[in-house]
Design a protein around this motif. Structure first.
Motif, mmCIF file in Angstrom:
data_model
loop_
_atom_site.group_PDB
_atom_site.id
_atom_site.type_symbol
_atom_site.label_atom_id
_atom_site.label_comp_id
_atom_site.label_asym_id
_atom_site.label_seq_id
_atom_site.Cartn_x
_atom_site.Cartn_y
_atom_site.Cartn_z
ATOM 1 N N ASN A 57 0.873 -1.178 0.000
ATOM 2 C CA ASN A 57 0.000 0.000 0.000
ATOM 3 C C ASN A 57 0.910 1.227 0.000
ATOM 4 N N PRO A 58 0.974 1.982 -1.119
ATOM 5 C CA PRO A 58 1.917 3.100 -1.208
ATOM 6 C C PRO A 58 1.687 4.186 -0.168
ATOM 7 N N ASN A 59 0.460 4.257 0.387
ATOM 8 C CA ASN A 59 0.159 5.287 1.384
ATOM 9 C C ASN A 59 0.105 4.730 2.805
ATOM 10 N N ALA A 60 0.737 3.569 3.010
ATOM 11 C CA ALA A 60 0.706 2.955 4.336
ATOM 12 C C ALA A 60 1.388 3.870 5.356
ATOM 13 N N LEU A 61 0.742 4.037 6.500
ATOM 14 C CA LEU A 61 1.330 4.809 7.589
ATOM 15 C C LEU A 61 2.231 3.880 8.395
ATOM 16 N N ALA A 75 6.003 6.650 3.071
ATOM 17 C CA ALA A 75 6.986 6.438 2.011
ATOM 18 C C ALA A 75 6.804 7.535 0.955
ATOM 19 N N LYS A 76 7.844 8.331 0.772
ATOM 20 C CA LYS A 76 7.788 9.415 -0.219
ATOM 21 C C LYS A 76 8.244 8.918 -1.586
ATOM 22 N N ASP A 77 9.235 8.036 -1.594
ATOM 23 C CA ASP A 77 9.753 7.501 -2.847
ATOM 24 C C ASP A 77 10.266 6.086 -2.605
ATOM 25 N N VAL A 78 9.783 5.143 -3.421
ATOM 26 C CA VAL A 78 10.207 3.745 -3.312
ATOM 27 C C VAL A 78 10.879 3.357 -4.620
ATOM 28 N N GLN A 79 12.182 3.078 -4.570
ATOM 29 C CA GLN A 79 12.921 2.678 -5.768
ATOM 30 C C GLN A 79 12.943 1.157 -5.840
ATOM 31 N N ARG A 80 12.398 0.627 -6.930
ATOM 32 C CA ARG A 80 12.308 -0.823 -7.101
ATOM 33 C C ARG A 80 13.215 -1.288 -8.239
ATOM 34 N N ASP A 81 13.707 -2.504 -8.110
ATOM 35 C CA ASP A 81 14.503 -3.104 -9.177
ATOM 36 C C ASP A 81 13.603 -3.285 -10.396
ATOM 37 N N GLU A 131 -5.599 13.835 6.611
ATOM 38 C CA GLU A 131 -4.755 13.702 7.794
ATOM 39 C C GLU A 131 -3.851 12.485 7.639
ATOM 40 N N ALA A 132 -2.611 12.633 8.083
ATOM 41 C CA ALA A 132 -1.627 11.552 7.920
ATOM 42 C C ALA A 132 -2.098 10.258 8.567
ATOM 43 N N THR A 133 -2.874 10.368 9.634
ATOM 44 C CA THR A 133 -3.356 9.171 10.328
ATOM 45 C C THR A 133 -4.723 8.717 9.821
ATOM 46 N N ASN A 134 -5.198 9.338 8.744
ATOM 47 C CA ASN A 134 -6.534 9.002 8.224
ATOM 48 C C ASN A 134 -6.559 9.063 6.702
ATOM 49 N N ILE A 135 -5.575 8.438 6.061
ATOM 50 C CA ILE A 135 -5.473 8.476 4.601
ATOM 51 C C ILE A 135 -6.382 7.406 3.997
ATOM 52 N N PRO A 136 -7.242 7.783 3.048
ATOM 53 C CA PRO A 136 -8.100 6.762 2.423
ATOM 54 C C PRO A 136 -7.265 5.783 1.592
ATOM 55 N N GLU A 137 -7.612 4.504 1.662
ATOM 56 C CA GLU A 137 -6.884 3.501 0.877
ATOM 57 C C GLU A 137 -7.243 3.607 -0.596
ATOM 58 N N SER A 138 -8.475 4.016 -0.877
ATOM 59 C CA SER A 138 -8.927 4.163 -2.261
ATOM 60 C C SER A 138 -10.219 4.967 -2.270
#
Length: 228
Positions: A57-61, A75-81, A131-138
């Protein structure tokens, strides 16, 4: 929305560079840096498997536990192979309870539009402030029974309580169009081929003439050899 955080046990990182990063990844860990709120960047390593699961989940707290201290982060930036299912590096931004952040939230479609229609999604995610502690998943958009010609703009999408739209309200999210019939598709293809085939036909004719001339020449040679 969820207020739950995912705890990750981090370790301080003292070695840097590509070689050190490769060694960290060989040890099934992920190099990361955590910054924000005027604090000096903190270089850490995260447990590889747990971090990969959390970052699905890219917006996981996240709650980063370092030397017994806990710090909430996103996570602000995730670098993947590009080939292997491996995370190479993560940038984490520190957040605090009650603080508002801007994130991209995926759009999910539900329902079925009217028969003989095609549903296309121009925006697969919307940028919102929450709010950082209340971000909708979708966010969910229903296309149930929608007729051809229906368009849903970003401003018409219902957002969860506490979330504010940042994306342009006039941005097209969902477009419902008439499904093209097999006959109409064939007619379009025929028209397109006719338009593109003018030069092609001329070149084919030229090729045909060349082939015919070569054939005549070959026959003439054969007759000469028989006469000889």
């Amino acid at each position: 929305m969820s207020n739950d955080t995912i705890k990750l046990q981090a370790e301080a990182r003292t070695q840097f560079g590509k070689g050190a990063a490769r060694k960290i990844r060989r040890d099934a860990k992920i190099p990361a840096v955590m910054y924000g709120h005027g604090a000096e960047p903190v270089h850490i390593t995260l447990p590889g498997h747990d971090a990969m699961m959390a970052l699905k989940n890219p917006n996981a707290l996240l709650t980063i536990v370092l030397d017994g201290d806990e710090q909430m982060a996103l996570a602000k930036d995730v670098q993947r192979d590009p080939i292997k299912p491996v995370i190479e590096h993560v940038d984490l931004v520190i957040v605090r309870k009650g603080e508002k952040v801007t994130v991209d939230v995926p759009v999910h479609l539900e329902g079925e539009a009217a028969p003989e229609t095609v549903v296309s999604m121009d925006h697969s995610s919307l940028q919102v402030e929450a709010e950082a502690t209340n971000i909708p998943e979708s966010v969910t958009v229903s296309v149930e029974g929608l007729e051809a010609g229906t368009q849903i703009l970003a401003g018409a999408v219902e957002l969860p309580a506490g979330a504010t739209l940042i994306t342009d309200p006039e941005a097209l999210v969902v477009n419902v169009t008439q499904q093209i019939s097999a006959e109409a598709l064939e007619a379009e293809l025929a028209d397109a081929e006719a338009e593109a085939g003018v030069e092609k036909d001329e070149s084919e004719a030229a090729e045909g003439e060349t082939a015919e001339a070569e054939g005549d020449a070959a026959e003439g040679d054969a007759e000469k050899s028989e006469d000889a």
